[in-house]
Design a protein around this motif. Structure first.
Motif, short mmCIF file in Angstrom:
data_model
loop_
_atom_site.label_atom_id
_atom_site.label_comp_id
_atom_site.label_asym_id
_atom_site.label_seq_id
_atom_site.Cartn_x
_atom_site.Cartn_y
_atom_site.Cartn_z
N ARG A 278 0.85 -1.20 0.00
CA ARG A 278 0.00 0.00 0.00
C ARG A 278 0.88 1.25 0.00
O ARG A 278 1.79 1.38 0.82
CB ARG A 278 -0.90 0.03 1.23
N THR A 279 0.59 2.16 -0.92
CA THR A 279 1.30 3.44 -1.00
C THR A 279 0.31 4.58 -0.89
O THR A 279 -0.64 4.67 -1.68
CB THR A 279 2.06 3.56 -2.34
N LEU A 280 0.48 5.43 0.10
CA LEU A 280 -0.44 6.56 0.29
C LEU A 280 -0.31 7.53 -0.87
O LEU A 280 0.78 8.02 -1.18
CB LEU A 280 -0.12 7.27 1.61
N GLU A 281 -1.46 7.83 -1.52
CA GLU A 281 -1.42 8.71 -2.68
C GLU A 281 -2.38 9.88 -2.60
O GLU A 281 -2.24 10.84 -3.37
CB GLU A 281 -1.70 7.91 -3.97
N ALA A 282 -3.36 9.84 -1.69
CA ALA A 282 -4.33 10.95 -1.68
C ALA A 282 -5.08 11.02 -0.37
O ALA A 282 -5.18 10.02 0.38
CB ALA A 282 -5.33 10.80 -2.83
N ALA A 283 -5.62 12.19 -0.12
CA ALA A 283 -6.66 12.35 0.91
C ALA A 283 -7.98 12.42 0.18
O ALA A 283 -8.07 12.94 -0.95
CB ALA A 283 -6.43 13.64 1.69
N MET A 284 -9.02 11.88 0.78
CA MET A 284 -10.36 12.07 0.25
C MET A 284 -11.15 12.82 1.32
O MET A 284 -11.61 12.23 2.29
CB MET A 284 -11.04 10.76 -0.11
N TYR A 285 -11.23 14.14 1.12
CA TYR A 285 -11.93 14.98 2.09
C TYR A 285 -13.44 14.86 1.89
O TYR A 285 -13.92 14.76 0.76
CB TYR A 285 -11.52 16.43 1.93
N MET A 286 -14.18 14.89 2.98
CA MET A 286 -15.63 14.85 2.93
C MET A 286 -16.21 16.12 3.54
O MET A 286 -15.63 16.68 4.49
CB MET A 286 -16.17 13.63 3.67
N ALA A 287 -17.33 16.57 3.00
CA ALA A 287 -18.00 17.76 3.52
C ALA A 287 -18.67 17.44 4.85
O ALA A 287 -18.74 16.28 5.28
CB ALA A 287 -19.02 18.26 2.51
N LYS A 288 -19.19 18.45 5.52
CA LYS A 288 -19.88 18.26 6.78
C LYS A 288 -21.10 17.36 6.57
O LYS A 288 -21.75 17.42 5.53
CB LYS A 288 -20.34 19.60 7.34
N PRO A 289 -21.42 16.53 7.54
CA PRO A 289 -22.63 15.70 7.41
C PRO A 289 -23.85 16.58 7.15
O PRO A 289 -24.03 17.64 7.76
CB PRO A 289 -22.72 15.03 8.79
N GLY A 290 -24.69 16.15 6.23
CA GLY A 290 -25.86 16.93 5.85
C GLY A 290 -25.67 17.80 4.64
O GLY A 290 -26.62 18.31 4.06
N THR A 291 -24.41 17.97 4.20
CA THR A 291 -24.12 18.74 3.00
C THR A 291 -24.50 17.95 1.75
O THR A 291 -24.36 16.73 1.72
CB THR A 291 -22.63 19.11 2.93
N THR A 292 -24.99 18.62 0.74
CA THR A 292 -25.31 17.98 -0.54
C THR A 292 -24.41 18.54 -1.63
O THR A 292 -23.70 19.53 -1.42
CB THR A 292 -26.78 18.21 -0.92
N LEU A 293 -24.47 17.93 -2.80
CA LEU A 293 -23.68 18.43 -3.92
C LEU A 293 -24.10 19.85 -4.33
O LEU A 293 -23.34 20.57 -4.97
CB LEU A 293 -23.81 17.49 -5.12
N ALA A 294 -25.32 20.23 -3.94
CA ALA A 294 -25.81 21.56 -4.31
C ALA A 294 -25.22 22.66 -3.45
O ALA A 294 -25.24 23.83 -3.84
CB ALA A 294 -27.34 21.60 -4.21
N ASP A 295 -24.69 22.31 -2.27
CA ASP A 295 -24.19 23.37 -1.39
C ASP A 295 -22.79 23.08 -0.84
O ASP A 295 -22.45 23.49 0.26
CB ASP A 295 -25.17 23.60 -0.23
N VAL A 296 -21.98 22.37 -1.63
CA VAL A 296 -20.60 22.13 -1.20
C VAL A 296 -19.82 23.43 -1.26
O VAL A 296 -20.12 24.32 -2.05
CB VAL A 296 -19.92 21.07 -2.09
N PRO A 297 -18.81 23.58 -0.41
CA PRO A 297 -17.99 24.80 -0.46
C PRO A 297 -17.18 24.87 -1.75
O PRO A 297 -16.73 23.85 -2.27
CB PRO A 297 -17.09 24.65 0.76
N ASP A 298 -17.03 26.09 -2.25
CA ASP A 298 -16.23 26.29 -3.46
C ASP A 298 -14.76 26.30 -3.06
O ASP A 298 -14.35 27.07 -2.20
CB ASP A 298 -16.60 27.60 -4.13
#
Length: 384
Positions: A278-298
């Protein structure tokens, strides 16, 4: 018989107003010279900046040599010339200069041009004071005069940097250049080199800066979890998807909190699995719980794209692992459950063909907003 030794000391010289004016004019001229290249697409504007820089540099050198001290006309010319430049700057920022191609439309005040106007104002006042009868004699206290000279000289350095990155707000061939970062050849993303995400139309300087900063801080902080055992000790667990070539480690505590885009608390780590390693290649950040694709931070405008995974089934009890895809009706066969549809985004610490924010291919890519095109940033992607 002992001889008295005179103590050594140092005293600042008394600075003449004309010297202050000269340094201010030289600094403004240097910033204007740095701005010539940023206006190269408009010949008239570039020529105007060349002329302004030449005047301010030449007059500043003349005044600094004190040749103007002996000629009131020279000092007066510096006062009137720099005062005219301040007036021209005010006109450009309020109404535009219609007879100069490239300056005909009003632009917002930026650091470099505001600095030049301020320096020209100081030069005009100092030269005017020197132009009056007897005005060349020392008038400023040593500490004040010397301090002004140092500040006026040093402040030109950040001004020159910003002038070379000047952003226009007017239209060029249908493209709003105010939404474009510095006009420079784009560079592929290479984590071993300075990060430069310029060259994508529609990306503002602020969006570019946010995207670059997120990559930079991720590159700095993420490697502490290069060893999966360290990640597990810190609360991460594998979801068992290593067969795909990439294995995600989730941290339930980081997913549940309200922190976003925090490299010290990434919701997921992405390891490339190859030959059992296993080689670390990325972080996968997640938005706050309850956030939708319509209101993700820019983050970075067109440089970045969030996605969700709403078609994966997990085991119901912790630590949750992926067991397959949902049925055609979008449900999971009991006792398995769907995972939360939280928007997420990758930040890669290695070069990728589709750039530093690319999603995985196939099922791993997740779902994006209807009507959007899957992001593939070829401009900053790794060379084929």
């Amino acid at each position: 018989m002992a001889t008295a030794v005179e103590p050594l000391g140092f005293s600042l010289p008394r600075v003449r107003p004309l010297v202050v004016a000269a340094v201010a004019s030289l600094s403004a001229g240097a910033v204007h010279a740095a701005a010539i290249g940023a206006h190269a697409e408009h010949r008239q504007a570039a020529l105007l900046f060349t002329a302004v820089a030449a005047f301010q540099l030449a007059w500043g050198a003349l005044a600094l040599a004190e040749a103007a001290e002996r000629r009131r006309a020279a000092a007066l010319a510096g006062a009137l010339g720099n005062a005219a430049l301040v007036a021209g700057w005010a006109l450009a920022k309020t109404k535009g200069i219609s007879w100069v191609n490239g300056l005909e439309e009003v632009e917002p005040v930026q650091f470099a041009d505001a600095l030049c106007a301020g320096l020209a104002a100081v030069a005009a006042v100092g030269a005017l004071f020197a132009a009056r009868k007897g005005g060349g004699s020392p008038k400023l206290p040593p500490s004040l005069g010397s301090g002004l000279v140092v500040v006026l000289a040093v402040v030109s350095l950040p001004g020159m940097v910003q002038a070379g990155r000047h952003v226009h707000s007017h239209d060029h061939g249908g493209v709003d250049v105010s939404t474009v970062a510095a006009v420079v050849p784009p560079h592929p993303y290479d984590p071993t080199k300075p990060i430069d995400l310029s060259g994508v139309p529609g990306v503002t300087p602020q969006q570019q800066a946010r995207a670059e900063n997120l990559i930079a801080v991720t590159l700095l902080r993420l490697p502490k979890w290069s060893d999966p055992a360290t990640a597990e000790a810190d609360g991460f667990h594998s979801i068992g998807d290593g067969i795909t070539g990439y294995e995600h480690f989730l941290n339930p505590a980081f997913i549940a909190d309200d922190d976003e885009l925090d490299p010290d608390k990434p919701e997921s780590l992405v390891y490339r699995v190859q030959n059992g390693q296993r080689t670390l290649e990325a972080a996968m950040y997640m938005a706050k719980p309850g956030t939708t694709l319509a209101d993700v931070p820019d983050i970075g405008g067109k440089l970045t794209q969030w996605h969700i995974h709403d078609n994966l089934c997990f085991t119901a009890t912790p630590p949750q692992r992926v067991v397959g895809l949902t049925a055609p009706d979008g449900t999971c066969r009991p006792p398995f459950v769907k995972g939360p549809s939280i928007p997420m985004i990758h930040v890669w610490i290695v070069s990728k063909p589709c750039g530093p924010f690319a999603a995985l291919e196939g099922i791993g890519g997740g779902q994006i907003n209807p009507g959007e095109e899957r992001l593939c940033d070829h401009v900053h992607g790794a060379p084929a």
